[in-house]
Each structure stands twice: as C-alpha cells, then as structure tokens.
Design a protein around this motif. Structure first.
Motif, PDB file in Angstrom:
ATOM      1  N   GLU A   1       3.606  99.302 -17.036  1.00 13.15           N
ATOM      2  CA  GLU A   1       2.275  98.936 -17.508  1.00 13.15           C
ATOM      3  C   GLU A   1       1.329 100.120 -17.295  1.00 13.15           C
ATOM      4  O   GLU A   1       1.415 100.801 -16.276  1.00 13.15           O
ATOM      5  CB  GLU A   1       1.796  97.712 -16.736  1.00 13.15           C
ATOM      6  N   GLU A   2       0.483 100.379 -18.251  1.00 20.57           N
ATOM      7  CA  GLU A   2      -0.497 101.471 -18.256  1.00 20.57           C
ATOM      8  C   GLU A   2       0.088 102.840 -18.614  1.00 20.57           C
ATOM      9  O   GLU A   2      -0.650 103.804 -18.746  1.00 20.57           O
ATOM     10  CB  GLU A   2      -1.282 101.565 -16.941  1.00 20.57           C
TER      11      GLU A   2
ATOM     12  N   ARG B   1       0.407 101.071 -22.337  1.00 23.82           N
ATOM     13  CA  ARG B   1       1.286  99.900 -22.303  1.00 23.82           C
ATOM     14  C   ARG B   1       0.555  98.728 -21.650  1.00 23.82           C
ATOM     15  O   ARG B   1      -0.108  98.887 -20.626  1.00 23.82           O
ATOM     16  CB  ARG B   1       2.554 100.196 -21.497  1.00 23.82           C
ATOM     17  N   SER B   2       0.680  97.546 -22.244  1.00 17.19           N
ATOM     18  CA  SER B   2       0.007  96.361 -21.726  1.00 17.19           C
ATOM     19  C   SER B   2       0.876  95.594 -20.737  1.00 17.19           C
ATOM     20  O   SER B   2       0.412  94.661 -20.089  1.00 17.19           O
ATOM     21  CB  SER B   2      -0.400  95.439 -22.877  1.00 17.19           C
ATOM     22  N   ALA B   3       2.140  95.977 -20.630  1.00 19.44           N
ATOM     23  CA  ALA B   3       3.076  95.339 -19.703  1.00 19.44           C
ATOM     24  C   ALA B   3       4.199  96.336 -19.431  1.00 19.44           C
ATOM     25  O   ALA B   3       4.293  97.369 -20.093  1.00 19.44           O
ATOM     26  CB  ALA B   3       3.637  94.048 -20.307  1.00 19.44           C
ATOM     27  N   ALA B   4       5.020  96.006 -18.462  1.00 15.40           N
ATOM     28  CA  ALA B   4       6.189  96.832 -18.148  1.00 15.40           C
ATOM     29  C   ALA B   4       7.407  96.277 -18.884  1.00 15.40           C
ATOM     30  O   ALA B   4       7.435  95.099 -19.244  1.00 15.40           O
ATOM     31  CB  ALA B   4       6.436  96.833 -16.644  1.00 15.40           C
TER      32      ALA B   4
ATOM     33  N   THR C   1       4.436  91.479 -16.490  1.00 16.71           N
ATOM     34  CA  THR C   1       3.110  91.877 -16.041  1.00 16.71           C
ATOM     35  C   THR C   1       2.783  91.108 -14.770  1.00 16.71           C
ATOM     36  O   THR C   1       3.113  89.918 -14.663  1.00 16.71           O
ATOM     37  CB  THR C   1       2.031  91.666 -17.120  1.00 16.71           C
ATOM     38  N   TYR C   2       2.187  91.774 -13.817  1.00 13.96           N
ATOM     39  CA  TYR C   2       1.820  91.181 -12.534  1.00 13.96           C
ATOM     40  C   TYR C   2       2.975  90.383 -11.923  1.00 13.96           C
ATOM     41  O   TYR C   2       2.789  89.304 -11.374  1.00 13.96           O
ATOM     42  CB  TYR C   2       0.580  90.296 -12.675  1.00 13.96           C
TER      43      TYR C   2
END
Length: 124
Positions: A31-32, A75-78, A50-51
């Motif tokens: 993510e990111e 990226r909005s998630a892994a 995510t999280y």
C-alpha cells in the motif's frame, strides 16, 4: 466478472508483457507504493490487503493494481501471493496497446472497478 469469458493470455504474449513468479507469502506490492504496472493472474492466488484485512482473493484471469495505471496514484492496498503464483505485469504502454487492439479489455477493467465499488458500498 464471473460471467466474463476466460482471458486470452496470448494477447499479452504478443506484446511481450513479462511474467513474474511469486512464492506463497511473497509481497507483490505494498500500500502507498508507486504503481508502474497492473497485473493479471495466470495461475495461483493473490490476496489484496489493507490494514491487515483481506479485501479480495484474485485468481486466474483476475486483474489487480489497475487503479495505479488509470490515475497514476499510489497503491490503495497491498498485494501478496497467497500461494505459488504467476502473474503477467502490464505496464502503461502495454495497457494502452491492449486497449487499442482489444477495446473489450477496457470493459473488463471497468466492470471490475464497478464490481469492487458496489461491494464496498454495501459494506458501508
């Protein structure tokens, strides 16, 4: 997406899109991270996380990481390989080439985005 016909991977072979292999538990991206490619699963399974929560399991023929190519954002998630996995990496040039020669692929991507958005809306 489940009603879509299987994807013809030879389209990606013809444009030289590279294949990448990941072992179970190996990260594909975090993510990111900056995104320079989207991916299509050729075999195996990828968890989108995510999280610490698995949002989706992407299996053969499924795509992920497309948002980074569309809006050039992080990226909005892994993405992590849930098992031994082979993916095809599709960078922006390859993505545009596929869209030019196979415009129905754009509908496949838009359908996926709509499905994910609808699922997210139901969870709110």
């Amino acid at each position: 997406m489940s009603n879509d016909p299987p994807f013809d991977f030879s389209i990606l072979d013809r444009i030289g899109a590279p294949f990448r292999h990941f072992d179970a538990g190996e990260k594909i991206f975090l993510e990111e991270d900056l995104g320079d490619a989207m991916y299509m699963v050729r075999s195996g399974r990828v968890d989108i996380i995510t999280y610490g929560t698995v949002l989706e399991n992407v299996r053969s023929g499924g795509i992920f990481g497309e948002m980074a190519l569309i809006d050039d954002g992080p990226r909005s998630a892994a993405a992590m390989a849930a098992e031994r996995t082979e993916v095809v990496a599709i960078d922006k040039a390859a993505f545009l080439a596929v869209l030019r020669d196979h415009p129905e692929f754009a509908l496949r991507v838009m359908s996926l985005l709509a499905t994910r958005l609808r699922r997210m809306n139901k969870q709110l």
